[in-house]
Scaffold this motif. Sequence first.
Motif, mmCIF file in Angstrom:
data_model
loop_
_atom_site.group_PDB
_atom_site.id
_atom_site.type_symbol
_atom_site.label_atom_id
_atom_site.label_comp_id
_atom_site.label_asym_id
_atom_site.label_seq_id
_atom_site.Cartn_x
_atom_site.Cartn_y
_atom_site.Cartn_z
ATOM 1 N N TYR A 186 45.422 45.521 37.463
ATOM 2 C CA TYR A 186 46.611 44.764 37.839
ATOM 3 C C TYR A 186 47.721 44.964 36.810
ATOM 4 O O TYR A 186 47.474 45.012 35.609
ATOM 5 C CB TYR A 186 46.283 43.267 37.923
ATOM 6 C CG TYR A 186 45.208 42.919 38.924
ATOM 7 C CD1 TYR A 186 45.534 42.639 40.249
ATOM 8 C CD2 TYR A 186 43.867 42.866 38.553
ATOM 9 C CE1 TYR A 186 44.548 42.315 41.178
ATOM 10 C CE2 TYR A 186 42.877 42.537 39.468
ATOM 11 C CZ TYR A 186 43.226 42.263 40.777
ATOM 12 O OH TYR A 186 42.250 41.945 41.682
ATOM 13 N N ARG A 187 48.957 45.054 37.314
ATOM 14 C CA ARG A 187 50.120 45.124 36.418
ATOM 15 C C ARG A 187 50.531 43.722 35.977
ATOM 16 O O ARG A 187 50.766 43.484 34.808
ATOM 17 C CB ARG A 187 51.289 45.817 37.126
ATOM 18 C CG ARG A 187 51.026 47.281 37.492
ATOM 19 C CD ARG A 187 52.261 47.943 38.088
ATOM 20 N NE ARG A 187 52.718 47.234 39.284
ATOM 21 C CZ ARG A 187 52.211 47.424 40.506
ATOM 22 N NH1 ARG A 187 51.231 48.297 40.679
ATOM 23 N NH2 ARG A 187 52.671 46.749 41.549
ATOM 24 N N GLU A 188 50.611 42.798 36.947
ATOM 25 C CA GLU A 188 50.952 41.403 36.658
ATOM 26 C C GLU A 188 49.947 40.500 37.377
ATOM 27 O O GLU A 188 50.241 39.909 38.409
ATOM 28 C CB GLU A 188 52.367 41.068 37.141
ATOM 29 C CG GLU A 188 53.472 41.768 36.393
ATOM 30 C CD GLU A 188 54.832 41.306 36.898
ATOM 31 O OE1 GLU A 188 55.471 40.503 36.190
ATOM 32 O OE2 GLU A 188 55.237 41.725 38.007
ATOM 33 N N PRO A 189 48.734 40.392 36.835
ATOM 34 C CA PRO A 189 47.699 39.627 37.538
ATOM 35 C C PRO A 189 47.964 38.126 37.500
ATOM 36 O O PRO A 189 48.367 37.571 36.477
ATOM 37 C CB PRO A 189 46.426 39.973 36.758
ATOM 38 C CG PRO A 189 46.908 40.315 35.387
ATOM 39 C CD PRO A 189 48.241 40.982 35.582
ATOM 40 N N VAL A 190 47.754 37.493 38.655
ATOM 41 C CA VAL A 190 47.755 36.037 38.751
ATOM 42 C C VAL A 190 46.331 35.611 39.081
ATOM 43 O O VAL A 190 45.740 36.103 40.044
ATOM 44 C CB VAL A 190 48.721 35.541 39.843
ATOM 45 C CG1 VAL A 190 48.599 34.021 40.007
ATOM 46 C CG2 VAL A 190 50.154 35.928 39.522
ATOM 47 N N LEU A 191 45.766 34.734 38.253
ATOM 48 C CA LEU A 191 44.421 34.232 38.511
ATOM 49 C C LEU A 191 44.495 33.044 39.464
ATOM 50 O O LEU A 191 45.341 32.166 39.314
ATOM 51 C CB LEU A 191 43.744 33.817 37.210
ATOM 52 C CG LEU A 191 43.497 34.936 36.190
ATOM 53 C CD1 LEU A 191 42.800 34.385 34.955
ATOM 54 C CD2 LEU A 191 42.676 36.064 36.805
ATOM 55 N N VAL A 192 43.618 33.046 40.445
ATOM 56 C CA VAL A 192 43.565 31.983 41.443
ATOM 57 C C VAL A 192 42.155 31.399 41.410
ATOM 58 O O VAL A 192 41.179 32.141 41.543
ATOM 59 C CB VAL A 192 43.882 32.520 42.854
ATOM 60 C CG1 VAL A 192 43.880 31.387 43.864
ATOM 61 C CG2 VAL A 192 45.223 33.246 42.869
ATOM 62 N N PHE A 234 32.267 27.289 41.953
ATOM 63 C CA PHE A 234 33.516 27.564 41.247
ATOM 64 C C PHE A 234 33.814 29.054 41.337
ATOM 65 O O PHE A 234 32.949 29.878 41.031
ATOM 66 C CB PHE A 234 33.399 27.156 39.770
ATOM 67 C CG PHE A 234 32.834 25.772 39.576
ATOM 68 C CD1 PHE A 234 33.662 24.675 39.488
ATOM 69 C CD2 PHE A 234 31.455 25.582 39.508
ATOM 70 C CE1 PHE A 234 33.128 23.398 39.333
ATOM 71 C CE2 PHE A 234 30.923 24.313 39.348
ATOM 72 C CZ PHE A 234 31.754 23.216 39.263
ATOM 73 N N CYS A 235 35.015 29.401 41.767
ATOM 74 C CA CYS A 235 35.371 30.801 41.969
ATOM 75 C C CYS A 235 36.700 31.111 41.301
ATOM 76 O O CYS A 235 37.611 30.278 41.284
ATOM 77 C CB CYS A 235 35.471 31.082 43.472
ATOM 78 S SG CYS A 235 35.997 32.760 43.873
ATOM 79 N N VAL A 236 36.797 32.309 40.750
ATOM 80 C CA VAL A 236 38.069 32.806 40.197
ATOM 81 C C VAL A 236 38.377 34.146 40.841
ATOM 82 O O VAL A 236 37.511 35.027 40.937
ATOM 83 C CB VAL A 236 38.007 32.957 38.665
ATOM 84 C CG1 VAL A 236 39.265 33.638 38.139
ATOM 85 C CG2 VAL A 236 37.833 31.602 37.999
ATOM 86 N N GLY A 237 39.604 34.278 41.331
ATOM 87 C CA GLY A 237 40.070 35.526 41.917
ATOM 88 C C GLY A 237 41.353 35.975 41.249
ATOM 89 O O GLY A 237 41.908 35.285 40.379
ATOM 90 N N ALA A 238 41.855 37.130 41.662
ATOM 91 C CA ALA A 238 43.090 37.657 41.091
ATOM 92 C C ALA A 238 43.909 38.329 42.178
ATOM 93 O O ALA A 238 43.371 38.884 43.135
ATOM 94 C CB ALA A 238 42.791 38.650 39.965
ATOM 95 N N VAL A 239 45.229 38.265 42.010
ATOM 96 C CA VAL A 239 46.143 38.912 42.935
ATOM 97 C C VAL A 239 47.341 39.417 42.143
ATOM 98 O O VAL A 239 47.739 38.816 41.142
ATOM 99 C CB VAL A 239 46.593 37.923 44.042
ATOM 100 C CG1 VAL A 239 47.277 36.694 43.458
ATOM 101 C CG2 VAL A 239 47.501 38.607 45.053
ATOM 102 N N GLU A 240 47.875 40.550 42.567
ATOM 103 C CA GLU A 240 49.111 41.045 41.965
ATOM 104 C C GLU A 240 50.219 40.028 42.250
ATOM 105 O O GLU A 240 50.343 39.528 43.368
ATOM 106 C CB GLU A 240 49.460 42.403 42.565
ATOM 107 C CG GLU A 240 50.450 43.200 41.757
ATOM 108 C CD GLU A 240 49.854 43.679 40.442
ATOM 109 O OE1 GLU A 240 50.384 43.249 39.388
ATOM 110 O OE2 GLU A 240 48.888 44.460 40.457
#
Length: 348
Positions: free
Chosen positions: A56-62, A160-166
């Motif tokens: 990821y260039r600018e990862p956002v954790l969700v 509990f879950c953690v994901g990532a999105v640009e």
Amino acid sequence: MSSEPDRLTYRAAGVDIDAGAALVERIKPHVARTLRTGVMGGLGGFGALFELGGRYREPVLVSGTDGVGTKLKLAQELGRHDGIGIDLVAMCVNDVLVQGAEPLFFLDYFATGKLDVDVAERVIAGIARGCVLAGCALVGGETAEMPDMYAAGEYDLAGFCVGAVEKSALLDGKRVQVGDMLLGIASSGAHANGFSLVRRILERAGKPWDLDLGGSTLAEALLAPTTIYVKPMLQLLAELPPHAMAHITGGGLTENIIRVVPATLALDIDASAWPLPPLFAWLAETGQLSDAELWRTFNCGIGFVVLVAAEQVAASSAWLTRAGLAHWSIGSVVPARAGQPRVHIARR
């Protein structure tokens, strides 16, 4: 000094550390099947490690957390523990998915009064299966044996879950506009919502577990694991990005889709656009539920919704068909009107 018979042990107090260790050994093969790129280390550490790397260039954790509610009571009463772990994963990863995020890793919390290693392994094997279906790693968890906190045979779950999105691909509802269409994707059943009401209806009906509901028994229909929508929806996002997505959980059709729609907009939903599955028809009839109660409590056969521009409906529908996902065009986005409910659902 205390005499030998007076000495207490943790085991005598109700906590069997050896049983906990045996469970860890049993679940290692299940956990190993969930490993994916980014996982650092294995079970046994104080904290789980995951490396984002350069994807990821600018990862956002969700992040998301959830349980499976009183569906657990039915699983425990019927002795069917294999699917409830899939439910746990699904309720978390489907939520994270709504914002466009890929689930990366998952942790579980299993609490009970007295640890039954066989039952716990079946539950955690289901959690691992859910993680495989979602493409995320089961990186850790907690097994808590707490005497006197739970009745014999009872356990509770949390996930509990953690994901990532640009950052540029984050779905926040801002793209939704008047004229967008709602494509509702089929659920596998009640998923893990509304079971406190389900249990009251079951008591009224005398718990007819073997009742035929058109190819499955009532017990099978109620305990069908929640559909995990992650892999096909991530592919859809890459090829035909929708304006928004919604996971139909607690609050049913009435309260979930509107969560991803700007305050100036509303929803017009045609409840006759898809067939009401036999399970929900039985619940409605036996519980004498009003339409409003049914739509606000259950998914009614729609487990996930994508909101797409009108000109993308045909292409998106064709894509969902190729992916093997039953779906229907169930409504549209309209302007909100002062003094009127923002969600209008009716059979036409």
